[in-house]
Design an enzyme around this catalytic site. Sequence first.
Site, mmCIF file in Angstrom:
data_model
loop_
_atom_site.group_PDB
_atom_site.id
_atom_site.type_symbol
_atom_site.label_atom_id
_atom_site.label_comp_id
_atom_site.label_asym_id
_atom_site.label_seq_id
_atom_site.Cartn_x
_atom_site.Cartn_y
_atom_site.Cartn_z
ATOM 1 N N SER A 62 0.794 -1.233 0.000
ATOM 2 C CA SER A 62 0.000 0.000 0.000
ATOM 3 C C SER A 62 0.824 1.281 0.000
ATOM 4 O O SER A 62 0.246 2.379 -0.038
ATOM 5 C CB SER A 62 -0.948 0.011 1.204
ATOM 6 N N LYS A 65 -0.127 3.757 -2.605
ATOM 7 C CA LYS A 65 -1.149 4.802 -2.483
ATOM 8 C C LYS A 65 -0.563 6.207 -2.382
ATOM 9 O O LYS A 65 -1.264 7.191 -2.619
ATOM 10 C CB LYS A 65 -2.046 4.513 -1.276
ATOM 11 N N SER A 119 -5.433 3.446 4.728
ATOM 12 C CA SER A 119 -5.086 2.493 3.670
ATOM 13 C C SER A 119 -6.315 1.763 3.124
ATOM 14 O O SER A 119 -6.265 0.567 2.848
ATOM 15 C CB SER A 119 -4.054 1.478 4.175
ATOM 16 N N LYS A 226 2.953 6.624 5.538
ATOM 17 C CA LYS A 226 2.175 5.582 4.856
ATOM 18 C C LYS A 226 2.707 4.211 5.254
ATOM 19 O O LYS A 226 3.909 3.987 5.275
ATOM 20 C CB LYS A 226 2.239 5.731 3.330
#
Length: 305
Positions: A62, A65, A119, A226
């Site tokens: 992820s 993203k 997420s 993140k």
Amino acid sequence: MTRIMISLFIALFIAPVMAAGNNDAHNPANLQLASVSAVVMDANSGEVLYQKYANMVKPMASLTKVMTAMVVLDAKLPLNEAIRFSQDDRKAINYYHSRIRVDSELARGEVLRLALMSSENLAAAALGRNFPGGLPAFVAKMNAKARALGMKNTHYVDSSGLSHENVSTAADLAKLVAAAAKYKEITNYSTTPIYTANFSRPRYRLDYVNTNPLVRYQRWDVAMSKTGYLNEAGRCLVMKANVDGKDLVIVMLDSFGKTSPMGDAGRIKRWLASGNGGSVASAAKEYQKRKIATHLASRATASIR
């Protein structure tokens, strides 16, 4: 490649890669991490303070993203425009669990917030589908942006990161974090500790929390964050954070164990303060040996072909 050669390569890989310009007080050999790959970089000067297998290409999960957010923001699409979640979005994430109801709507900016802070995979899929030209055009923009940033070993195939074919390196992701931290929306959305999203058609509310405990509990001064996880990628975490008055870009890929990225962050902080980062569990060391052996075997097979 013979077993002896593989063993020799593993022995070379296991020692931390020395970052140029380090003095004895910050000797990289004194920092052990549970992450297979890592980079610690001064966010202002660009100086690499520590690196470990920084050019090993790995699935990024992820962390994808972050690029999704940059492409959305670069396109200057209206953040107050409502996005409708569809069955196509569910299909794009292989019907992975999401609490968001199909056919409900949420403003694009709020969808982006959920993708970054919590997420939310369906949110990332919807952002790609609602791009001019759809997901194929969106992914093309992701790869073009990576090239523009000098991310030579990075490749994207979707907007959520659920595919293990989204790959990068710690060195490339350090460039990504440095660039992403310049977007005020990304810094704001990715560091939101908790949030309640108000959907429409039908109207309902969902509560979300940040997937990074250092942000969720406000333990660190984090400007951008993140997390990521896939079986193939392990536990991943990227941040821009102020540590003892210094702005740092921190990238940790393929950490062993659910809480290992937090432990590695603490070890990095101690190493910067004292020159000694502590130790990691023997299970984490064995995990790294296996991952490196698999990586080397894959490279050997590719070279034979």
